[in-house]
Design a protein around this motif. Structure first.
Motif, short mmCIF file in Angstrom:
data_model
loop_
_atom_site.label_atom_id
_atom_site.label_comp_id
_atom_site.label_asym_id
_atom_site.label_seq_id
_atom_site.Cartn_x
_atom_site.Cartn_y
_atom_site.Cartn_z
N ALA A 65 -14.40 21.82 -6.04
CA ALA A 65 -13.19 22.49 -5.54
C ALA A 65 -12.75 23.64 -6.45
O ALA A 65 -11.86 24.41 -6.10
N ALA A 66 -13.37 23.77 -7.63
CA ALA A 66 -12.99 24.85 -8.55
C ALA A 66 -13.52 26.18 -8.01
O ALA A 66 -14.63 26.25 -7.50
N LYS A 67 -12.72 27.23 -8.13
CA LYS A 67 -13.12 28.55 -7.60
C LYS A 67 -14.45 28.98 -8.21
O LYS A 67 -14.66 28.85 -9.42
N GLY A 68 -15.35 29.45 -7.38
CA GLY A 68 -16.65 29.91 -7.88
C GLY A 68 -17.56 28.79 -8.34
O GLY A 68 -18.51 28.99 -9.09
N ALA A 69 -17.29 27.54 -7.85
CA ALA A 69 -18.01 26.34 -8.31
C ALA A 69 -19.53 26.49 -8.28
O ALA A 69 -20.23 26.05 -9.19
N PHE A 70 -20.05 27.10 -7.22
CA PHE A 70 -21.51 27.15 -7.03
C PHE A 70 -22.14 28.48 -7.47
O PHE A 70 -23.36 28.66 -7.34
N ASP A 71 -21.31 29.42 -7.95
CA ASP A 71 -21.81 30.76 -8.26
C ASP A 71 -22.98 30.74 -9.26
O ASP A 71 -24.05 31.30 -8.99
N GLU A 72 -22.74 30.09 -10.39
CA GLU A 72 -23.78 30.06 -11.45
C GLU A 72 -25.05 29.37 -10.97
O GLU A 72 -26.16 29.80 -11.25
N ALA A 73 -24.86 28.27 -10.24
CA ALA A 73 -26.01 27.49 -9.76
C ALA A 73 -26.92 28.36 -8.89
O ALA A 73 -28.15 28.28 -8.99
N LEU A 74 -26.32 29.22 -8.06
CA LEU A 74 -27.14 30.06 -7.19
C LEU A 74 -27.68 31.30 -7.92
O LEU A 74 -28.79 31.74 -7.65
N LYS A 75 -26.88 31.82 -8.85
CA LYS A 75 -27.37 32.96 -9.66
C LYS A 75 -28.62 32.55 -10.42
O LYS A 75 -29.56 33.32 -10.54
N SER A 76 -28.62 31.32 -10.96
CA SER A 76 -29.77 30.88 -11.78
C SER A 76 -30.96 30.43 -10.94
O SER A 76 -32.02 30.14 -11.50
N LEU A 102 -8.17 16.37 0.97
CA LEU A 102 -8.17 17.59 1.79
C LEU A 102 -8.66 18.81 1.01
O LEU A 102 -9.58 19.51 1.44
N ASP A 103 -8.05 19.06 -0.16
CA ASP A 103 -8.41 20.27 -0.92
C ASP A 103 -9.88 20.28 -1.36
O ASP A 103 -10.57 21.28 -1.15
N PRO A 104 -10.39 19.18 -1.98
CA PRO A 104 -11.80 19.23 -2.40
C PRO A 104 -12.77 19.46 -1.24
O PRO A 104 -13.75 20.19 -1.38
N ALA A 105 -12.48 18.87 -0.08
CA ALA A 105 -13.41 19.02 1.06
C ALA A 105 -13.40 20.46 1.57
O ALA A 105 -14.45 21.09 1.73
N VAL A 106 -12.19 21.00 1.78
CA VAL A 106 -12.09 22.36 2.33
C VAL A 106 -12.52 23.39 1.29
O VAL A 106 -13.33 24.28 1.58
N GLU A 107 -11.98 23.27 0.06
CA GLU A 107 -12.30 24.27 -0.97
C GLU A 107 -13.76 24.16 -1.41
O GLU A 107 -14.42 25.17 -1.68
N GLY A 108 -14.28 22.94 -1.46
CA GLY A 108 -15.68 22.76 -1.82
C GLY A 108 -16.59 23.46 -0.83
O GLY A 108 -17.57 24.13 -1.20
N THR A 109 -16.26 23.35 0.45
CA THR A 109 -17.05 24.00 1.50
C THR A 109 -16.93 25.52 1.41
O THR A 109 -17.92 26.24 1.47
N THR A 110 -15.69 26.01 1.23
CA THR A 110 -15.48 27.45 1.12
C THR A 110 -16.22 28.01 -0.09
O THR A 110 -16.83 29.07 -0.02
N ASN A 111 -16.14 27.29 -1.22
CA ASN A 111 -16.83 27.74 -2.44
C ASN A 111 -18.33 27.84 -2.22
O ASN A 111 -18.97 28.78 -2.67
N ALA A 112 -18.89 26.84 -1.53
CA ALA A 112 -20.33 26.84 -1.27
C ALA A 112 -20.69 28.04 -0.39
O ALA A 112 -21.62 28.80 -0.69
N LEU A 113 -19.93 28.27 0.68
CA LEU A 113 -20.24 29.37 1.62
C LEU A 113 -20.09 30.73 0.94
O LEU A 113 -20.90 31.64 1.13
N ASN A 114 -19.03 30.89 0.12
CA ASN A 114 -18.82 32.16 -0.59
C ASN A 114 -19.96 32.43 -1.56
O ASN A 114 -20.44 33.55 -1.67
N ALA A 115 -20.39 31.38 -2.27
CA ALA A 115 -21.48 31.53 -3.25
C ALA A 115 -22.78 31.91 -2.54
O ALA A 115 -23.53 32.77 -3.01
N ILE A 116 -23.03 31.28 -1.38
CA ILE A 116 -24.26 31.59 -0.63
C ILE A 116 -24.22 33.06 -0.18
O ILE A 116 -25.20 33.79 -0.30
N LYS A 117 -23.05 33.47 0.30
CA LYS A 117 -22.91 34.85 0.81
C LYS A 117 -23.11 35.86 -0.33
O LYS A 117 -23.77 36.88 -0.18
N GLU A 118 -22.54 35.54 -1.48
CA GLU A 118 -22.53 36.46 -2.61
C GLU A 118 -23.84 36.44 -3.41
O GLU A 118 -24.38 37.48 -3.77
N TYR A 119 -24.34 35.23 -3.69
CA TYR A 119 -25.46 35.11 -4.63
C TYR A 119 -26.73 34.51 -4.03
O TYR A 119 -27.77 34.50 -4.68
#
Length: 337
Positions: A65-76, A102-119
């Motif tokens: 649920a942390a912002k940018g949670a998956f960014d590093e994982a996909l960059k690497s 509620l927050d971890p489920a929704v934010e976790g999903t959003t973080n994953a989708l944003n990371a995929i789109k970006e990285y």
């Protein structure tokens, strides 16, 4: 085969089966885990199972649920071309429904989708694990006897979801999945998406179970019966629909391999179950097990609580026969006893 698949929440009950089947099918897998200890533990279970541990690596994502949670994982891991998002909280032991479900489920999903789109520059297919909870209403919102299919949605509101942990879980799945389809509509990403919606998930763990006192939430239906037999107590009685975990993993893989699955919601249900039916199977197949005598007055009424599932479209897309209740229960209990 050199395809690399990213599996979020790789130590989860369903996710471990996905990892196992992917490795058996010759894929390379990157799994997200919460800590190095969990990553090493999974790697050793993979080795012990005789699978190619060299084809598995892990990325640490402490909090989805942390912002940018998956960014590093996909960059690497730029070689990843498929992303399977299975990470989401599934437990009812919560004190703050919004914060813990509620927050971890929704934010976790959003973080994953944003990371995929970006990285995730090379990612072509995404599969999100949602739930039957997003398909139909439960409790006050139940529509017993009404047919639901892949187009149906649970009408739950945020206010209703905050009522208690169970409503919170149901809401978390519904809102997170809505987020997925909204994201795809707004962002028009370069990748294709499919969503799987399993009902109660039964079946054995993918690898050896070290702590048999802590079962995944779905298998507590079976675990509760075994415990009640030992304690000479009454288990909580359930009714609903089930699917075997091995079929969920198989469906997740077909969902990214098959063009027919693009843009689809897939309802994964093998058929109905009741606690009573599970006890009957255990009496027949495990004659030495101490089993509870169920209190007839506590028996839930399927017809008064459950919608009717029509998942013919899903079955056609997947093209394989689901495991039946008896095999699912027997394999689960064999592993536990």
């Amino acid at each position: 085969m050199s395809t690399t698949v990213f599996v979020s929440g790789a130590t989860g009950f369903i996710a471990q089966h996905i990892v196992k089947q992917l490795l058996e099918d010759g894929y390379k897998v990157v799994g997200s885990v919460r800590s190095q200890a969990k990553g090493e533990d999974l790697k050793s279970l993979i080795s012990k199972a005789g699978l190619k541990a060299d084809n598995f690596s892990y990325a640490i994502v402490e909090d989805i649920a942390a912002k940018g949670a998956f960014d590093e994982a996909l960059k690497s891991n730029p070689e990843v071309t498929v992303f399977l998002h299975t990470a989401s909280p599934f437990h009812f032991d919560v004190s703050d429904v919004k914060k813990q479900l509620l927050d971890p489920a929704v934010e976790g999903t959003t973080n994953a989708l944003n990371a995929i789109k970006e990285y995730g520059k090379n990612i072509k297919r995404v599969v999100v694990t949602s739930s039957y909870a997003a398909i139909t209403g439960f409790g006050q919102l139940a529509i017993p006897g009404k047919t639901v299919n892949e187009e149906s949605w649970n009408p739950i509101t945020e206010k209703q979801a905050l009522a208690d942990p169970q409503s919170g879980y149901i809401g978390s799945k519904t809102f997170a999945e809505r987020e997925v389809w909204n994201f795809v509509e707004k962002s028009k990403p370069q990748w294709d998406i499919s969503v799987v919606n399993p009902v109660w998930v039964f079946g054995p763990a993918a690898f050896e179970v070290k702590d048999k006192s802590k079962l995944n939430t779905s298998n507590e239906v079976v675990g509760g019966i075994l415990k009640a037999g030992k304690d000479k107590s009454q288990p909580q009685q359930y009714t609903g629909y089930f699917i075997d975990v091995r079929d969920v993993a198989k469906a997740e893989i077909i969902a990214f391999e098959k063009q027919d699955a693009v843009g689809q919601r897939l309802i994964l249900s093998s058929g109905p179950f009741t606690t009573e039916k599970v006890v009957e199977i255990l009496k027949k197949d495990f004659k030495d097990l101490p089993l509870p005598t169920l209190d007839e007055s506590k028996k839930p009424d399927f017809d008064k609580s459950e919608s009717i599932i029509d998942n013919e479209k899903t079955k056609k897309i997947l093209g394989f026969k689901f495991i039946g209740l008896e095999k699912s229960v027997d394999d689960t209990v064999s592993q536990l006893v």
